[in-house]
Write a protein that holds these residues in place. Structure first.
Motif, PDB file in Angstrom:
ATOM      1  N   LYS A  54      -3.937  42.472  17.082  1.00 31.68           N
ATOM      2  CA  LYS A  54      -3.244  41.203  17.316  1.00 31.68           C
ATOM      3  C   LYS A  54      -4.195  40.085  16.902  1.00 31.68           C
ATOM      4  N   ASP A  55      -3.696  39.127  16.094  1.00 38.73           N
ATOM      5  CA  ASP A  55      -4.560  38.031  15.659  1.00 38.73           C
ATOM      6  C   ASP A  55      -4.533  36.870  16.656  1.00 38.73           C
ATOM      7  N   GLU A  56      -5.248  35.793  16.320  1.00 40.92           N
ATOM      8  CA  GLU A  56      -5.363  34.649  17.241  1.00 40.92           C
ATOM      9  C   GLU A  56      -4.037  33.918  17.453  1.00 40.92           C
ATOM     10  N   HIS A  57      -3.034  34.222  16.628  1.00 39.19           N
ATOM     11  CA  HIS A  57      -1.706  33.608  16.768  1.00 39.19           C
ATOM     12  C   HIS A  57      -0.707  34.571  17.409  1.00 39.19           C
ATOM     13  N   ASP A  58      -1.209  35.655  17.975  1.00 36.36           N
ATOM     14  CA  ASP A  58      -0.407  36.708  18.609  1.00 36.36           C
ATOM     15  C   ASP A  58       0.508  37.446  17.633  1.00 36.36           C
TER      16      ASP A  58
END
Length: 80
Positions: A54-58
């Motif tokens: 999962k990236d920093e933007h979900d």
């Protein structure tokens, strides 16, 4: 409830196919059970999807799709 799982870590318990190409008797052959951990993405009447990143933007990547007939249970992991 699917809404309770959105963007949460889950463990999926599922059955897989097995084949024995030897002289194993039929009553000794059973489908193995596996567990996979990931971020819950979606579930419908055909499949359940989780991702392993999962990236920093979900946004979730590394997607695994399970045929719903193979899924035994899905549980939300307690610590997030």
């Amino acid at each position: 409830k699917i809404e309770d799982k959105m963007l949460k870590s889950v463990i999926v318990e599922w059955l897989d196919i097995i084949c024995h190409a030897d002289w194993t008797e039929a009553d000794e052959v059973t489908c193995p059970t596996f567990r996979s951990i990931g971020w819950f993405i979606s579930q419908d009447d055909k499949e359940l999807k989780i991702g392993n990143t999962k990236d920093e933007h979900d946004k979730v990547f590394g997607i695994t799709s399970f045929p719903i007939g193979c899924v035994i249970r899905t549980s939300v992991l307690e610590k997030q």
